[in-house]
Design an enzyme around this catalytic site. Structure first.
Site, PDB file in Angstrom:
ATOM      1  N   GLU A  12     -29.124  51.759  39.472  1.00 58.38           N
ATOM      2  CA  GLU A  12     -30.470  52.344  39.433  1.00 58.38           C
ATOM      3  C   GLU A  12     -30.778  53.003  38.084  1.00 58.38           C
ATOM      4  OE1 GLU A  12     -32.318  51.377  41.572  1.00 58.38           O
ATOM      5  OE2 GLU A  12     -31.610  51.626  43.631  1.00 58.38           O
ATOM      6  N   HIS A  70     -30.974  60.775  43.186  1.00 53.85           N
ATOM      7  CA  HIS A  70     -31.474  59.828  44.199  1.00 53.85           C
ATOM      8  C   HIS A  70     -30.527  59.877  45.392  1.00 53.85           C
ATOM      9  CE1 HIS A  70     -32.428  56.309  46.455  1.00 53.85           C
ATOM     10  NE2 HIS A  70     -31.372  55.623  46.053  1.00 53.85           N
ATOM     11  N   HIS A  92     -30.158  59.002  49.930  1.00 52.47           N
ATOM     12  CA  HIS A  92     -30.680  58.329  51.123  1.00 52.47           C
ATOM     13  C   HIS A  92     -30.712  59.352  52.257  1.00 52.47           C
ATOM     14  CE1 HIS A  92     -29.040  54.131  49.675  1.00 52.47           C
ATOM     15  NE2 HIS A  92     -29.916  54.670  48.838  1.00 52.47           N
ATOM     16  N   TYR A 127     -41.712  77.370  49.569  1.00 49.23           N
ATOM     17  CA  TYR A 127     -40.580  76.905  48.756  1.00 49.23           C
ATOM     18  C   TYR A 127     -40.716  75.441  48.364  1.00 49.23           C
ATOM     19  CZ  TYR A 127     -36.003  77.976  46.866  1.00 49.23           C
ATOM     20  OH  TYR A 127     -34.958  78.238  46.015  1.00 49.23           O
ATOM     21  N   HIS A 137     -36.492  53.312  51.442  1.00 53.98           N
ATOM     22  CA  HIS A 137     -35.245  53.466  50.682  1.00 53.98           C
ATOM     23  C   HIS A 137     -34.800  54.930  50.627  1.00 53.98           C
ATOM     24  CE1 HIS A 137     -32.980  52.333  46.696  1.00 53.98           C
ATOM     25  NE2 HIS A 137     -32.281  53.131  47.467  1.00 53.98           N
TER      26      HIS A 137
HETATM   27  O1  LIG Z   1     -29.675  51.875  47.635  1.00 58.26           O
HETATM   28  C1  LIG Z   1     -28.954  51.441  46.724  1.00 58.26           C
HETATM   29  O2  LIG Z   1     -28.273  50.407  46.798  1.00 58.26           O
HETATM   30  C2  LIG Z   1     -28.877  52.288  45.458  1.00 58.26           C
HETATM   31  O3  LIG Z   1     -30.133  52.851  45.223  1.00 58.26           O
HETATM   32  C3  LIG Z   1     -27.908  53.394  45.717  1.00 58.26           C
HETATM   33  O4  LIG Z   1     -28.273  54.386  46.320  1.00 58.26           O
HETATM   34  C4  LIG Z   1     -26.507  53.242  45.273  1.00 58.26           C
HETATM   35  O5  LIG Z   1     -26.403  52.369  44.179  1.00 58.26           O
HETATM   36  P1  LIG Z   1     -25.277  52.597  43.058  1.00 58.26           P
HETATM   37  O6  LIG Z   1     -25.586  53.895  42.374  1.00 58.26           O
HETATM   38  O7  LIG Z   1     -25.367  51.422  42.148  1.00 58.26           O
HETATM   39  O8  LIG Z   1     -23.980  52.682  43.790  1.00 58.26           O
HETATM   40 ZN   LIG Z   2     -30.490  53.979  46.982  1.00 62.29          ZN
END
Ligand SMILES: O=C(O)[C@@H](O)C(=O)COP(=O)(O)O
Ligand SMILES: [Zn+2]
Length: 211
Positions: free
Chosen positions: A73, A92, A94, A119, A159
C-alpha cells in the site's frame, strides 16, 4: 526523534494495536517519515511482532533501500505525504467497526463518521469514503491525491480506514478514536442520534485546532 527510536516506537505502537484487536493476522500497515525518506511496515508482516531493524525504508524517490520488502500500500501512504505537508505518519487498519461502516451501502460517502463527540472532532475531523480498488492498486494513490489533502482520515470502501497524523503517535491515536466512534455509530444505528451543532464544532476547532 531519531530513526532508531522511531523504528522502536513503530514496533511498540503496532504491537499495542495488535494486542487490543485493532489489527489481526497481517492486516494493516503503518508508515512514518524520516529525514531521508520514510519507514513502512513490511508487506505481509504482523503488526504484533515487528522487528524494528527489519522495517522497510524507502528513499525520498520511493526506492526501497533497507529492510524487508515494503507494504503493497505504499502508493496510498505516499499520496498522503504528497498532498499534506504536515503529515508525518499514516496508519491503515482493518479495524472492525470502521471497516463495517466502509461496507454499509447507506454510509454517507462525504460524512462517514458523524461529529457525535468532541474527541472525534478534535482527533479525526471529517471522514470521506474512497471508492473501492484492489488492495495494492496504485490507483488508491490517485484517489487520495484527488482529495487534495483535505481529509486527515478516509475509509477505503469495503476495506478499512486510513488515518494521517503530524507524528506516529498522533496518527495511531486518531486511528483508535476513529474506530471507537465507528463502534458508537454502529451501536446507535436506528436511534435518534444528536450530532454536535456547527457552532459547537467551530468552538472545538478554534480551541484545539488540529491535533
Ligand atoms: O488489505 C490489504 O491487503 C492491505 O491493505 C493490507 O492491509 C496489508 O497489506 P501489506 O501491508 O502489503 O501486508
Ligand atoms: Zn488493507
Amino acid at each position: 526523534m531519531n530513526e532508531t527510536r522511531l523504528r522502536e516506537e513503530m514496533a511498540e505502537l503496532s504491537r499495542s494495536l495488535f494486542a487490543r484487536g485493532f489489527s489481526v493476522g497481517s492486516a494493516g500497515n503503518i508508515s512514518a517519515t524520516v529525514d531521508d525518506g520514510l519507514l513502512i511496515t513490511p508487506t505481509n508482516s504482523c503488526l504484533g511482532s515487528l522487528d524494528p531493524s527489519r522495517i522497510s525504508k524507502l528513499d525520498r524517490e520511493g526506492r526501497h533501500v533497507d529492510g524487508e520488502p515494503p507494504s503493497k500500500e505504499i502508493f496510498l501512504h505516499r499520496a498522503f505525504y504528497e498532498t499534506q505537508p504536515a503529515t508525518r505518519a499514516v496508519v491503515h487498519l482493518h479495524s472492525t467497526y470502521a471497516t463495517a461502516l466502509s461496507c454499509l451501502s447507506d454510509t454517507d460517502p462525504n460524512d462517514c463518521i458523524p461529529p457525535i463527540t468532541p474527541y472525534v472532532v478534535m482527533r479525526v475531523g471529517e471522514v470521506r469514503l474512497v471508492p473501492y480498488v484492489r488492495p495494492g492498486d496504485a490507483r488508491a494513490g490517485d484517489l487520495i491525491r484527488a482529495l487534495e489533502g483535505r481529509y486527515k482520515a478516509v475509509l477505503l470502501a469495503n476495506h478499512g480506514p486510513v488515518v494521517a497524523g503530524k507524528d506516529l503517535r498522533s496518527a495511531v491515536y486518531a486511528a483508535e478514536e476513529l474506530e471507537e466512534t465507528a463502534k458508537l455509530v454502529v451501536m446507535l444505528r436506528g436511534a435518534p442520534v444528536r450530532r454536535l451543532a456547527p457552532a459547537q464544532i467551530d468552538e472545538l476547532k478554534r480551541t484545539f485546532g488540529s491535533q
